[in-house]
Design a protein around this motif. Structure first.
Motif, PDB file in Angstrom:
ATOM      1  N   GLY A 275       0.619  -1.123   0.260  1.00  0.00           N
ATOM      2  CA  GLY A 275      -0.047   0.203  -0.050  1.00  0.00           C
ATOM      3  C   GLY A 275       0.678   1.229   0.017  1.00  0.00           C
ATOM      4  N   ASP A 276       2.118   0.952  -0.292  1.00  0.00           N
ATOM      5  CA  ASP A 276       3.012   2.275  -0.032  1.00  0.00           C
ATOM      6  C   ASP A 276       3.068   2.826  -1.712  1.00  0.00           C
ATOM      7  N   ARG A 277       2.351   3.343  -2.240  1.00  0.00           N
ATOM      8  CA  ARG A 277       2.369   4.066  -3.718  1.00  0.00           C
ATOM      9  C   ARG A 277       3.549   4.835  -4.151  1.00  0.00           C
TER      10      ARG A 277
END
Length: 110
Positions: free
Chosen positions: A73-75
């Motif tokens: 989830g760390d774009r």
């Protein structure tokens, strides 16, 4: 895959558990198991030691890191890792499946 890798390592412990190919395989196993943070940690170990790990798995580690960060989830960090991978592969044949997949994955983050 993770269980099988652990069983093989228990039977034949590698002389160097931080060998690039083992780190890469553990990263891939983490991706397949849906464990983004753990996979990212393995790929990052490769990238943190460029001089020792320079070779075919080095640039692939950027792609693995990008996929792991996206999974976690760390774009922002995923985008950066994709950019680093694409910069290393800028002169690659444009029809290579790995490059095509990486470009699609990167575009999907934007």
């Amino acid at each position: 895959a993770v269980r099988l890798a652990a069983e093989q390592a228990a039977k034949n412990p590698p002389p160097n558990p931080d060998a690039t190919y083992l780190l890469y395989l553990r990263g891939l196993a983490g991706l397949r198991a849906g464990k983004g943070a753990e996979a990212a940690a393995e790929f990052q170990k490769i990238l943190d030691h460029k001089g020792r790990n320079w070779g075919p798995d080095y640039s692939q580690a950027y792609l693995g890191l990008a996929r792991a960060k996206a999974l976690a989830g760390d774009r922002a960090k995923a985008k950066r890792a994709y950019q680093d991978f694409l910069a290393l592969w800028k002169d690659a044949d444009p029809d290579m499946p790995t490059l095509i997949a990486a470009r699609k994955e990167y575009a999907a983050l934007n």
